[in-house]
Design a protein around this motif. Structure first.
Motif, PDB file in Angstrom:
ATOM      1  N   PHE A 113       4.258   5.798  -5.359  1.00  0.00           N
ATOM      2  CA  PHE A 113       4.398   5.850  -6.818  1.00  0.00           C
ATOM      3  C   PHE A 113       3.365   6.790  -7.429  1.00  0.00           C
ATOM      4  O   PHE A 113       3.673   7.545  -8.360  1.00  0.00           O
ATOM      5  N   LYS A 114       2.147   6.759  -6.908  1.00  0.00           N
ATOM      6  CA  LYS A 114       1.097   7.638  -7.434  1.00  0.00           C
ATOM      7  C   LYS A 114       1.435   9.101  -7.166  1.00  0.00           C
ATOM      8  O   LYS A 114       1.277   9.964  -8.041  1.00  0.00           O
ATOM      9  N   ARG A 115       1.907   9.398  -5.965  1.00  0.00           N
ATOM     10  CA  ARG A 115       2.260  10.777  -5.643  1.00  0.00           C
ATOM     11  C   ARG A 115       3.465  11.251  -6.455  1.00  0.00           C
ATOM     12  O   ARG A 115       3.527  12.420  -6.875  1.00  0.00           O
ATOM     13  N   ASP A 137       4.110  10.240  -9.476  1.00  0.00           N
ATOM     14  CA  ASP A 137       3.543  10.518 -10.797  1.00  0.00           C
ATOM     15  C   ASP A 137       3.033  11.951 -10.875  1.00  0.00           C
ATOM     16  O   ASP A 137       3.295  12.677 -11.842  1.00  0.00           O
ATOM     17  N   ASP A 138       2.275  12.354  -9.861  1.00  0.00           N
ATOM     18  CA  ASP A 138       1.681  13.698  -9.864  1.00  0.00           C
ATOM     19  C   ASP A 138       2.760  14.778  -9.871  1.00  0.00           C
ATOM     20  O   ASP A 138       2.680  15.746 -10.632  1.00  0.00           O
ATOM     21  N   ILE A 160       2.396   1.691  -3.558  1.00  0.00           N
ATOM     22  CA  ILE A 160       1.428   2.189  -4.536  1.00  0.00           C
ATOM     23  C   ILE A 160       1.162   3.670  -4.312  1.00  0.00           C
ATOM     24  O   ILE A 160       1.116   4.469  -5.258  1.00  0.00           O
ATOM     25  N   ASP A 161       0.999   4.055  -3.041  1.00  0.00           N
ATOM     26  CA  ASP A 161       0.723   5.455  -2.718  1.00  0.00           C
ATOM     27  C   ASP A 161       1.897   6.347  -3.107  1.00  0.00           C
ATOM     28  O   ASP A 161       1.709   7.415  -3.705  1.00  0.00           O
ATOM     29  N   LEU A 218       4.396   8.548 -18.306  1.00  0.00           N
ATOM     30  CA  LEU A 218       4.205   7.598 -17.224  1.00  0.00           C
ATOM     31  C   LEU A 218       4.330   6.183 -17.765  1.00  0.00           C
ATOM     32  O   LEU A 218       3.896   5.890 -18.879  1.00  0.00           O
ATOM     33  N   SER A 225       4.921   1.764 -16.187  1.00  0.00           N
ATOM     34  CA  SER A 225       4.872   0.873 -15.024  1.00  0.00           C
ATOM     35  C   SER A 225       6.256   0.638 -14.436  1.00  0.00           C
ATOM     36  O   SER A 225       6.394  -0.077 -13.443  1.00  0.00           O
ATOM     37  N   GLU A 277       0.828  -1.210   0.000  1.00  0.00           N
ATOM     38  CA  GLU A 277       0.000   0.000   0.000  1.00  0.00           C
ATOM     39  C   GLU A 277       0.861   1.259   0.000  1.00  0.00           C
ATOM     40  O   GLU A 277       0.561   2.235  -0.706  1.00  0.00           O
TER      41      GLU A 277
END
Length: 213
Positions: A12-14, A16-17, A9-10, A58, A60, A6
């Protein structure tokens, strides 16, 4: 505790932004720059950009998790950014740091060259100093500048000697800036404040001898 799925994933998402925001500002010329978000304190682990990736897109395979020695915590074909050791130095020496960002801009390169002989870039009384969390009236800051050593451990050691919790950034001569904060929002705010201060000062140098009407 090791980084959980978790947390990965969090983070990596941040990342990305943040990456896409900075890419739109052309802060990653030629795949330069690197970003990280800390995912654990005991042991220190963090998500960091993989080496050689196009940061305007972006995929993977943009990030991986590394330990405090800048080594991947699990088997992967990805290589961490060459300067990942600098992020590790920040996290080891600034315990409150939760994110660390590095970009190359004309502004920070010019400032680092102009003021390298002084060892720091200083500025006073500018409103955007508040963006660094410094609220004193007529505040003055000094951002340390280190030599751009090609040997990354040597560069990391030079940075380790000058960084402090009070000034959330360090310039590398003709290279770029590293800045950090308690989280990605704060690190982004600090970086934006620094870049504004650099651009302001460069414009002021250009305009200060103009005769006003």
């Amino acid at each position: 505790m090791a980084t959980t799925l978790e947390q990965r994933i969090d983070a990596f998402k941040r990342l990305d932004d943040v990456k896409l925001t900075f890419a739109r500002r052309d802060w990653f010329p030629g795949t330069s720059g690197n970003l990280s978000i800390k995912t654990g304190d005991d042991p220190i682990e963090f998500a960091v950009t993989a080496s050689g990736k196009d940061k305007t897109k972006l995929s993977s395979e943009d990030y991986l998790i590394v330990d405090v020695e800048a080594n991947p915590i699990e088997k992967t074909n990805l290589k961490p950014s060459a300067e990942t050791l600098i992020h590790a130095v920040v996290y080891k020496n600034i315990p409150s740091a939760g994110a660390c960002f590095h970009v190359h801009t004309l502004g920070n390169n010019l400032i680092s060259e102009l003021y390298f002989s002084r060892g720091a870039f200083s500025i006073q009384g500018q409103e955007l100093i508040k963006g660094l969390g410094i609220w004193e009236e007529n505040a003055r800051i000094s951002v340390p500048i280190v030599e751009n050593f090609a040997d990354i451990p040597k560069l990391a050691s030079a940075i380790e000697k000058v960084i402090t919790p009070e000034i959330p950034g360090v310039l590398i001569r003709n290279h770029g800036i590293y800045t950090w904060g308690r989280n990605d929002f704060e690190a982004k705010r600090h970086l934006e404040a620094f870049e504004f201060l650099f651009e302001y000062h460069l414009r002021w140098l250009q305009l200060r001898h103009i005769d006003l009407p």
